[in-house]
Design a protein around this motif. Structure first.
Motif, PDB file in Angstrom:
ATOM      1  N   ILE A 193       0.937  61.826  19.569  1.00 53.64           N
ATOM      2  CA  ILE A 193       1.219  63.028  19.921  1.00 53.64           C
ATOM      3  C   ILE A 193      -0.140  63.728  20.430  1.00 53.64           C
ATOM      4  O   ILE A 193      -0.362  64.204  21.539  1.00 53.64           O
ATOM      5  CB  ILE A 193       2.115  64.237  19.252  1.00 53.64           C
ATOM      6  CG1 ILE A 193       3.539  63.674  18.952  1.00 53.64           C
ATOM      7  CG2 ILE A 193       2.208  65.269  19.895  1.00 53.64           C
ATOM      8  CD1 ILE A 193       4.140  64.293  17.960  1.00 53.64           C
ATOM      9  N   LEU A 194      -1.193  63.874  19.480  1.00 50.10           N
ATOM     10  CA  LEU A 194      -2.493  64.340  19.999  1.00 50.10           C
ATOM     11  C   LEU A 194      -3.087  63.397  20.927  1.00 50.10           C
ATOM     12  O   LEU A 194      -3.484  64.090  22.022  1.00 50.10           O
ATOM     13  CB  LEU A 194      -3.447  64.340  18.554  1.00 50.10           C
ATOM     14  CG  LEU A 194      -4.849  64.949  19.039  1.00 50.10           C
ATOM     15  CD1 LEU A 194      -5.114  65.540  17.323  1.00 50.10           C
ATOM     16  CD2 LEU A 194      -5.786  64.087  19.309  1.00 50.10           C
ATOM     17  N   LEU A 213       6.102  69.861  22.794  1.00 47.07           N
ATOM     18  CA  LEU A 213       5.304  68.753  22.122  1.00 47.07           C
ATOM     19  C   LEU A 213       4.302  69.378  21.011  1.00 47.07           C
ATOM     20  O   LEU A 213       4.152  68.830  20.257  1.00 47.07           O
ATOM     21  CB  LEU A 213       4.422  68.243  23.305  1.00 47.07           C
ATOM     22  CG  LEU A 213       4.868  67.048  24.075  1.00 47.07           C
ATOM     23  CD1 LEU A 213       4.066  66.769  25.323  1.00 47.07           C
ATOM     24  CD2 LEU A 213       4.848  65.792  23.151  1.00 47.07           C
ATOM     25  N   LEU A 214       3.986  70.535  21.184  1.00 49.56           N
ATOM     26  CA  LEU A 214       2.921  71.272  20.356  1.00 49.56           C
ATOM     27  C   LEU A 214       3.781  71.588  18.957  1.00 49.56           C
ATOM     28  O   LEU A 214       3.473  71.527  18.005  1.00 49.56           O
ATOM     29  CB  LEU A 214       2.377  72.631  20.835  1.00 49.56           C
ATOM     30  CG  LEU A 214       1.290  72.305  22.174  1.00 49.56           C
ATOM     31  CD1 LEU A 214       1.084  73.776  22.527  1.00 49.56           C
ATOM     32  CD2 LEU A 214      -0.172  71.704  21.346  1.00 49.56           C
ATOM     33  N   ILE A 215       5.132  72.008  19.237  1.00 51.89           N
ATOM     34  CA  ILE A 215       6.030  72.346  18.038  1.00 51.89           C
ATOM     35  C   ILE A 215       6.141  70.829  17.387  1.00 51.89           C
ATOM     36  O   ILE A 215       6.146  71.001  15.968  1.00 51.89           O
ATOM     37  CB  ILE A 215       7.145  72.996  18.596  1.00 51.89           C
ATOM     38  CG1 ILE A 215       6.965  74.502  18.974  1.00 51.89           C
ATOM     39  CG2 ILE A 215       8.212  73.367  17.353  1.00 51.89           C
ATOM     40  CD1 ILE A 215       8.109  74.999  19.756  1.00 51.89           C
ATOM     41  N   ARG A 216       6.377  69.894  18.117  1.00 52.60           N
ATOM     42  CA  ARG A 216       6.722  68.624  17.333  1.00 52.60           C
ATOM     43  C   ARG A 216       5.578  68.181  16.603  1.00 52.60           C
ATOM     44  O   ARG A 216       5.513  67.740  15.427  1.00 52.60           O
ATOM     45  CB  ARG A 216       7.130  67.364  18.307  1.00 52.60           C
ATOM     46  CG  ARG A 216       7.554  66.441  17.603  1.00 52.60           C
ATOM     47  CD  ARG A 216       8.768  65.569  18.221  1.00 52.60           C
ATOM     48  NE  ARG A 216       9.755  66.173  18.229  1.00 52.60           N
ATOM     49  CZ  ARG A 216      11.041  65.526  18.398  1.00 52.60           C
ATOM     50  NH1 ARG A 216      11.113  64.180  19.034  1.00 52.60           N
ATOM     51  NH2 ARG A 216      12.167  66.058  18.254  1.00 52.60           N
ATOM     52  N   TYR A 217       4.384  68.307  17.236  1.00 55.48           N
ATOM     53  CA  TYR A 217       2.952  67.984  16.592  1.00 55.48           C
ATOM     54  C   TYR A 217       2.731  68.491  15.285  1.00 55.48           C
ATOM     55  O   TYR A 217       2.382  68.090  14.293  1.00 55.48           O
ATOM     56  CB  TYR A 217       1.839  68.448  17.661  1.00 55.48           C
ATOM     57  CG  TYR A 217       0.554  68.079  16.944  1.00 55.48           C
ATOM     58  CD1 TYR A 217      -0.174  67.037  16.827  1.00 55.48           C
ATOM     59  CD2 TYR A 217       0.007  69.180  16.585  1.00 55.48           C
ATOM     60  CE1 TYR A 217      -1.409  66.918  16.344  1.00 55.48           C
ATOM     61  CE2 TYR A 217      -1.582  69.098  15.930  1.00 55.48           C
ATOM     62  CZ  TYR A 217      -2.053  67.851  15.853  1.00 55.48           C
ATOM     63  OH  TYR A 217      -3.279  67.821  15.303  1.00 55.48           O
ATOM     64  N   THR A 230      -3.993  71.996  13.544  1.00 54.78           N
ATOM     65  CA  THR A 230      -4.084  72.849  14.745  1.00 54.78           C
ATOM     66  C   THR A 230      -5.729  72.729  15.015  1.00 54.78           C
ATOM     67  O   THR A 230      -6.410  72.399  16.230  1.00 54.78           O
ATOM     68  CB  THR A 230      -3.692  74.157  14.401  1.00 54.78           C
ATOM     69  OG1 THR A 230      -2.387  74.325  14.029  1.00 54.78           O
ATOM     70  CG2 THR A 230      -3.963  75.122  15.734  1.00 54.78           C
ATOM     71  N   ASP A 231      -6.763  72.904  13.861  1.00 58.34           N
ATOM     72  CA  ASP A 231      -7.993  72.654  14.131  1.00 58.34           C
ATOM     73  C   ASP A 231      -8.467  71.222  14.756  1.00 58.34           C
ATOM     74  O   ASP A 231      -9.263  71.175  15.804  1.00 58.34           O
ATOM     75  CB  ASP A 231      -8.862  72.860  12.602  1.00 58.34           C
ATOM     76  CG  ASP A 231      -8.671  74.465  12.349  1.00 58.34           C
ATOM     77  OD1 ASP A 231      -8.624  75.245  13.068  1.00 58.34           O
ATOM     78  OD2 ASP A 231      -9.005  74.537  11.045  1.00 58.34           O
ATOM     79  N   ARG A 232      -7.665  70.329  14.207  1.00 57.66           N
ATOM     80  CA  ARG A 232      -8.111  69.012  14.598  1.00 57.66           C
ATOM     81  C   ARG A 232      -7.572  68.664  16.322  1.00 57.66           C
ATOM     82  O   ARG A 232      -8.339  68.337  16.933  1.00 57.66           O
ATOM     83  CB  ARG A 232      -7.213  68.043  13.670  1.00 57.66           C
ATOM     84  CG  ARG A 232      -7.411  66.464  14.135  1.00 57.66           C
ATOM     85  CD  ARG A 232      -7.013  65.442  13.045  1.00 57.66           C
ATOM     86  NE  ARG A 232      -6.860  64.378  13.363  1.00 57.66           N
ATOM     87  CZ  ARG A 232      -5.730  63.699  13.726  1.00 57.66           C
ATOM     88  NH1 ARG A 232      -4.568  64.309  13.535  1.00 57.66           N
ATOM     89  NH2 ARG A 232      -6.084  62.327  14.121  1.00 57.66           N
ATOM     90  N   LEU A 233      -6.525  69.094  16.420  1.00 57.55           N
ATOM     91  CA  LEU A 233      -6.084  69.186  17.817  1.00 57.55           C
ATOM     92  C   LEU A 233      -6.955  70.115  18.856  1.00 57.55           C
ATOM     93  O   LEU A 233      -7.280  69.540  19.979  1.00 57.55           O
ATOM     94  CB  LEU A 233      -4.588  69.749  18.138  1.00 57.55           C
ATOM     95  CG  LEU A 233      -4.173  69.979  19.534  1.00 57.55           C
ATOM     96  CD1 LEU A 233      -3.865  68.669  20.012  1.00 57.55           C
ATOM     97  CD2 LEU A 233      -2.722  70.594  19.435  1.00 57.55           C
ATOM     98  N   LEU A 248      -4.499  76.285  23.303  1.00 55.36           N
ATOM     99  CA  LEU A 248      -4.734  77.539  22.366  1.00 55.36           C
ATOM    100  C   LEU A 248      -3.877  78.787  22.899  1.00 55.36           C
ATOM    101  O   LEU A 248      -3.420  79.483  21.675  1.00 55.36           O
ATOM    102  CB  LEU A 248      -6.290  78.005  22.622  1.00 55.36           C
ATOM    103  CG  LEU A 248      -6.721  79.292  21.641  1.00 55.36           C
ATOM    104  CD1 LEU A 248      -6.319  79.136  20.402  1.00 55.36           C
ATOM    105  CD2 LEU A 248      -8.268  79.347  22.111  1.00 55.36           C
ATOM    106  N   SER A 249      -3.793  79.114  24.096  1.00 54.90           N
ATOM    107  CA  SER A 249      -2.633  80.040  24.422  1.00 54.90           C
ATOM    108  C   SER A 249      -1.378  79.939  23.942  1.00 54.90           C
ATOM    109  O   SER A 249      -0.611  80.780  23.393  1.00 54.90           O
ATOM    110  CB  SER A 249      -2.686  80.335  25.837  1.00 54.90           C
ATOM    111  OG  SER A 249      -1.759  81.262  26.245  1.00 54.90           O
ATOM    112  N   GLU A 250      -0.964  78.852  24.109  1.00 54.33           N
ATOM    113  CA  GLU A 250       0.469  78.255  23.762  1.00 54.33           C
ATOM    114  C   GLU A 250       0.672  78.299  22.198  1.00 54.33           C
ATOM    115  O   GLU A 250       1.736  78.881  21.802  1.00 54.33           O
ATOM    116  CB  GLU A 250       0.911  77.112  24.124  1.00 54.33           C
ATOM    117  CG  GLU A 250       1.044  76.758  25.662  1.00 54.33           C
ATOM    118  CD  GLU A 250       2.304  77.392  26.305  1.00 54.33           C
ATOM    119  OE1 GLU A 250       3.224  77.588  25.498  1.00 54.33           O
ATOM    120  OE2 GLU A 250       2.506  77.399  27.544  1.00 54.33           O
TER     121      GLU A 250
END
Length: 427
Positions: A193-194, A213-217, A230-233, A248-250
């Motif tokens: 996903i990343l 996608l971010l929620i699934r991640y 989150t830091d890694r992404l 970042l906003s999302e």
């Protein structure tokens, strides 16, 4: 001189080719006269054009190339419909009853294809399993048995999408089926996903896929590892890039919606401390959060048709303290919370504390029935989550409370009505 004229002509031709129009036909009786066309950036609607209906038609002209999800919204009747753009002419006919949109008839290739594929996918996921069971109860050579068998076989054939002819339709459905479908052939892991978010083209921001996608991640990381993931992404994306800032906003907004306060504050602080140029998407997130920080002056609001007051604006309401509550008549939590305030309303008034309810309702009858029993100031734009104050005051859930002092500064942000009363020392 001739060379300059030729250059201008070429530029004009290129500019005109970059444009496309969205044509919408409505019945004469439809009450929506004004309409707004939106594009998409992540999960945020961006105004692309505004038009007033002429006769039974609207014609939006989009001046720049755009490929992705779009929405047309009629604010007067709080009605909307979705469409897609592949940077080509779009034609739509609406079927309505009074102020409701009953059916959207797409007449351009891309939207017809998108609708057919989504219809096929829904039937495959929801109806095909039931048809297989139904088939067992009918003779195969009966008319109905043959019809059921034919439909089962039809649903087995996946629609083909030519990526060269319909790039957005291909992009959306290919990646939805890989990363977001409920029953994937192989569930993607966190790294996959990343890498997709990192390397996907510009259509990611306009596809509506980014937030899910971010929620699934984050779900793949587990609760204990969300911060690390989150830091890694964000490190992989680089918060000095447009995509990094949009993500970042999302993330800030996702953490807000899910009441992950520490995570929200961590990444909101990161956003505020960025030294690079900030894109519009992140700037709007920072601004809406700044509006409602403790100690900030609560932005003023002009009432639409407020009850139980003669004042015209929120700031002009005179009180030692004000309790602002964002609510809705269809919100179950509001149904439980508002009676707590109602029970103590006279004690609040005795202390010169006023309640101002701003509703996120869209149904006028439901709203009016509810406020008949609410003695405080009530107002609503009747636009649901399209209400202007959702962004101004960074509202992501109902009920949401703010307590203001006499100068309209925010002095508390309680979670529940009981917390409001505790803060105000009402027993």
């Amino acid at each position: 001189m001739k060379r300059n004229l030729l250059f201008i002509t070429i530029l004009a031709t290129v500019f005109l080719k970059a444009q496309f129009s969205v044509s919408v036909q409505t019945p004469a009786h439809f009450q929506g006269k004004e309409a707004i066309l939106y594009t998409l950036n992540g999960s945020k609607d961006i105004i692309a054009a505004r038009e007033n209906r002429k006769g039974n038609g609207l014609n939006f002209r989009v001046p720049t190339p755009y490929t992705g999800m779009m929405k047309v919204y009629f604010p007067e009747v709080n009605a909307a419909f979705n469409l897609i753009s592949e940077n080509k002419e779009i034609s739509i006919i609406l079927e309505t009853s009074t102020d409701k949109i009953n059916n959207v008839i797409y007449r351009d290739e891309a939207n017809i294809l998108m609708e057919n594929i989504q219809d096929h996918q829904k039937k495959t996921e929801m109806i095909a399993p039931a048809l297989v069971q139904i088939q067992e109860f009918y003779r195969k050579d009966s008319d109905f048995g043959k019809a059921v068998h034919k439909e089962i076989e039809r649903l087995k054939v996946k629609p083909t999408i030519d990526a060269t002819k319909n790039p957005f339709v291909h992009y959306y459905h290919t990646n939805y089926n890989i990363y977001l479908t409920e029953k994937p052939a192989k569930a993607p892991d966190q790294n996959e996903i990343l890498k997709f978010i990192q390397n996907s083209g510009d259509m990611l921001e306009t596809s509506s896929l980014l937030r899910p996608l971010l929620i699934r991640y984050m779900n793949t990381a587990g609760n204990a590892q969300v911060s690390e993931a989150t830091d890694r992404l964000l490190h992989a994306l680089n918060t000095e890039t447009a995509r990094g800032q949009t993500v970042l906003s999302e993330l800030i907004e996702i953490f807000d919606v899910y009441s992950m306060t520490e995570m929200k504050e961590k990444y909101l602080t990161l956003a505020k401390n960025l030294k690079c140029t900030i894109n519009d998407r992140l700037a709007s997130t920072i601004a809406s959060n700044k509006n409602v920080e403790l100690g900030a002056v609560f932005p003023d609001y002009s009432f639409q048709s407020a009850t139980n007051t003669q004042t015209k604006t929120l700031h002009s309401v005179k009180a030692d303290k004000k309790v602002i509550v964002f609510w809705s008549s269809t919100c179950s939590h509001c149904e439980a919370d508002l009676p707590v305030l109602l029970e103590k309303y006279h004690q609040l008034k005795d202390k010169n504390i006023e309640i101002i309810g701003l509703s996120l309702d869209s149904d006028a009858a439901s709203y009016r029935n509810k406020i008949a029993a609410l003695p405080w100031i009530n107002d609503s734009e009747l636009r649901g989550w399209n209400s202007s104050y959702t962004e101004t005051y960074n509202i992501s859930a109902t009920p949401t409370y703010f307590v203001l002092d006499a100068a309209n500064k925010i002095i508390a942000r309680p979670d529940h009505a009981a917390d409001v009363l505790t803060f105000l020392n009402i027993k």
